[in-house]
Motif scaffolding. Structure first.
Motif, PDB file in Angstrom:
ATOM      1  N   GLY A   1      -1.718  14.008  13.417  1.00  0.00           N
ATOM      2  CA  GLY A   1      -2.217  15.339  13.058  1.00  0.00           C
ATOM      3  C   GLY A   1      -3.013  15.309  11.770  1.00  0.00           C
ATOM      4  O   GLY A   1      -4.070  15.943  11.664  1.00  0.00           O
ATOM      5  N   ARG A   2      -2.507  14.565  10.786  1.00  0.00           N
ATOM      6  CA  ARG A   2      -3.213  14.467   9.499  1.00  0.00           C
ATOM      7  C   ARG A   2      -4.583  13.821   9.672  1.00  0.00           C
ATOM      8  O   ARG A   2      -5.569  14.255   9.069  1.00  0.00           O
ATOM      9  N   ILE A   3      -4.655  12.793  10.505  1.00  0.00           N
ATOM     10  CA  ILE A   3      -5.931  12.107  10.727  1.00  0.00           C
ATOM     11  C   ILE A   3      -6.911  13.029  11.453  1.00  0.00           C
ATOM     12  O   ILE A   3      -8.101  13.074  11.129  1.00  0.00           O
TER      13      ILE A   3
ATOM     14  N   TRP B   1       5.730  21.386   8.757  1.00  0.00           N
ATOM     15  CA  TRP B   1       4.418  20.748   8.643  1.00  0.00           C
ATOM     16  C   TRP B   1       3.539  21.066   9.845  1.00  0.00           C
ATOM     17  O   TRP B   1       2.306  21.124   9.726  1.00  0.00           O
ATOM     18  N   ALA B   2       4.155  21.312  10.997  1.00  0.00           N
ATOM     19  CA  ALA B   2       3.378  21.659  12.189  1.00  0.00           C
ATOM     20  C   ALA B   2       2.832  23.083  12.096  1.00  0.00           C
ATOM     21  O   ALA B   2       1.714  23.367  12.539  1.00  0.00           O
TER      22      ALA B   2
ATOM     23  N   TYR C   1       0.317  17.505   2.271  1.00  0.00           N
ATOM     24  CA  TYR C   1       0.772  16.631   3.359  1.00  0.00           C
ATOM     25  C   TYR C   1       1.509  15.405   2.825  1.00  0.00           C
ATOM     26  O   TYR C   1       1.119  14.260   3.045  1.00  0.00           O
ATOM     27  N   PRO C   2       2.625  15.639   2.107  1.00  0.00           N
ATOM     28  CA  PRO C   2       3.377  14.516   1.537  1.00  0.00           C
ATOM     29  C   PRO C   2       4.116  13.736   2.608  1.00  0.00           C
ATOM     30  O   PRO C   2       4.443  14.265   3.679  1.00  0.00           O
ATOM     31  N   ASP C   3       4.399  12.481   2.314  1.00  0.00           N
ATOM     32  CA  ASP C   3       5.208  11.673   3.221  1.00  0.00           C
ATOM     33  C   ASP C   3       6.681  12.027   3.070  1.00  0.00           C
ATOM     34  O   ASP C   3       7.441  11.987   4.045  1.00  0.00           O
TER      35      ASP C   3
END
Length: 541
Positions: free
Chosen positions: A173-175, A201-202, A105-107
């Protein structure tokens, strides 16, 4: 708007020229506080004294573990803050490489060769997003997930600039995944994909959510579609293999992993494939795979140690299986030789602890309980076993059980349960569950453990923590089959969660099983009510 203090940035790049150039480019943007490192080991040492706000890390780090492996290791050892921004740099656009990076999950992902303009433009946007989400980042560092989610929802509801909206949704989503709120995460990712199927990413967020919700059949359907996309096919094979292994379809899992080039198998995927071989009794294939991975990574010391320890543990497993004394001793000797070889290259405290527990197990298999006990007592003083990973904890369980310290062994197994409940990595979850289950069976304690896990599930059920209850009831049901109470509890939990399936076990499978079991009057009444309720629920859907 600039932050009050300069952003603390780490650059991890093995090429000195590239490292210097990247530093210069960033400093042309702003007066950042930048530290530069040539490999992950140096970064790890730097993180012990500095909390970095963002890390630029190259995927390939020369004769060292790659960037993904180091980030995973730093997360496992809690050295990396959840709020730390991750910017991966890579010249490798191979499917397995991009898939591994996406799994972190990179920025940002920056593909070499990059232009200075694109680099600075991307990082400028990241800094603006970071400023907008600063309170959220502070909340997630404290694991205050609900406060973080409330803040994001308020911003999304009240309207934010269109250019930041996708970043806020991605962070939400990451949280949700970190907080293990998988149903809400699945809903979020589904809405994103309904608008556009091109948001990678989704796709991975939805797959991960449904994997941990237990909707494995739907998860497989999504993965089958992603196989067609060359960018992600290797990672899709890895996920599909995880699902098949979880369903105990070991031959299918092996066939899926065979589709990934052996040189491209990550350490996690190698563990998965080794377990496939182990569960099918293919000892020679497992040993040869690990030997080839060791030979292929002789120049990468940390990775060579990982594979060598995996092979040593496999020989200890074989020693525990054979009955003839000379065969047992041969396997133990091979394991000890490998442990000694790995120990000469160990520079990590967790690897040192792993080595000591494996040596204790080796001594126990040689019937030398005195040496094993001495190592265990020394480790209690030197290490915090609660900080160990599940694999090392299971080694400790075997030794304490073998030394007659069943109380200590059970305490460690209960701590393994807690870690298993909080796993957010699909391969770790599958491998850990198989490892714990097989250990319980080999020690002959699976019935008592299943009862204990079932009781924990009842506790979660009464607190209305339905997803955790479902996980416990499924474990009890699969650990010790044929117990009506376990099957009924799992069926009840499926109904409460509004699910038909959990990790390949469907309501129909449980109903058919219960119809063939002798039930007392109370259980029969409960079964009839549940079967009727599930029938009505299915018609309503």
């Amino acid at each position: 708007m600039r932050e009050l203090h300069p952003l603390k940035i780490a650059i991890v790049e093995d090429n000195a020229t590239a490292r210097t150039n990247l530093r210069s480019h960033l400093l042309s943007l702003q007066n950042f506080d930048i530290a530069s490192y040539s490999n992950g080991k140096e970064l790890r040492n730097g993180l012990r004294v500095t909390d970095f706000d963002a890390i630029f890390i190259d995927y390939h780090l020369g004769q060292n573990k790659n960037g993904v492996e180091w980030i995973q290791s730093l997360r496992d050892t809690k050295l990396l803050k959840p709020s730390t921004g991750l910017i991966f740099i890579t010249s490798d656009s191979m499917p397995n490489t991009i898939g591994q990076i996406l799994d972190m999950y990179p920025d940002l992902i920056i593909i070499k060769p990059y232009t200075i303009r694109n680099l600075l433009s991307s990082f400028k946007h990241y800094m603006k997003v970071r400023q907008q989400t600063k309170p959220v980042l502070e909340y997630i560092n404290k694991a205050s997930f609900e406060l973080a989610l409330d803040y994001i929802d308020e911003k999304l509801d009240n309207g934010i600039e269109a250019r930041f909206r996708s970043d806020f949704i991605k962070l939400k989503g990451r949280i949700l995944l970190q907080a293990q709120q998988y149903e809400k995460a699945a809903d979020l990712y589904s809405k994103v994909l309904n608008k556009s199927q091109n948001v990678m990413w989704a796709h991975w967020g939805l797959i991960k959510s449904e994997f941990f919700i237990g909707k494995w059949n739907h998860c497989q359907d999504m993965l089958d579609r992603l196989i067609e996309q060359s960018l992600t096919k290797d990672k899709a094979y890895e996920w599909l293999a995880s699902v098949e292994l979880g369903k105990k379809n070991y031959e299918k899992a092996e066939a899926l992993l065979d589709k990934i080039k052996e040189s491209e198998l990550s350490i996690q995927a190698t563990r998965l494939k080794t377990m496939c071989y182990k569960m099918q009794g293919k000892a020679d294939a497992a040993i040869k795979l690990l030997e080839r991975k060791i030979q292929g990574n002789l120049s990468i010391r940390e990775r060579m140690v990982d594979y060598t320890m995996e092979l040593a543990r496999y020989h200890l497993h074989l020693a525990d299986q054979v009955l003839k004394r000379h065969q047992k001793q041969d396997e133990v000797n091979e394991a000890k030789k490998l442990i000694g070889r790995a120990s000469r290259n160990i520079l990590d405290r967790h690897a040192e602890m792993q080595k000591d527990y494996m040596l204790a197990l080796a001594h126990l298999l040689e019937d030398d309980s005195q040496k094993a006990h001495k190592i265990m007592l020394a480790n209690e003083q030197l290490y915090r076993v609660e900080d160990a990973n599940i694999v090392t904890k299971v080694d400790a369980v075997k030794v304490w059980f073998g030394l007659g310290e069943k109380g200590k062994a059970n305490e460690l197994l209960e701590s393994c349960d807690e870690v298993l409940m909080s796993q957010i990595n699909h391969i770790d979850s599958i491998v850990s569950n198989e490892l714990i289950t097989s250990t319980e069976q080999s020690l002959g304690i699976e019935k008592n453990r299943a009862m204990s896990v079932n009781e924990q599930g009842m506790s979660y059920f009464q607190k209305n923590q339905q997803s955790k209850a479902l996980q416990c009831f499924h474990r009890a049901y699969t650990m010790f089959p044929g117990v009506p109470a376990f099957a009924l509890n799992l069926l009840q939990s499926l109904y409460e969660c509004g699910q038909y399936e959990y990790k390949g076990v469907t309501a129909d499978i449980i109903i058919n099983e219960l119809q063939n079991l002798a039930l007392n009057d109370k259980n029969q009444h409960r079964f009839n009510m549940l079967a009727d309720a599930l029938s009505h629920q299915a018609k309503a859907q």
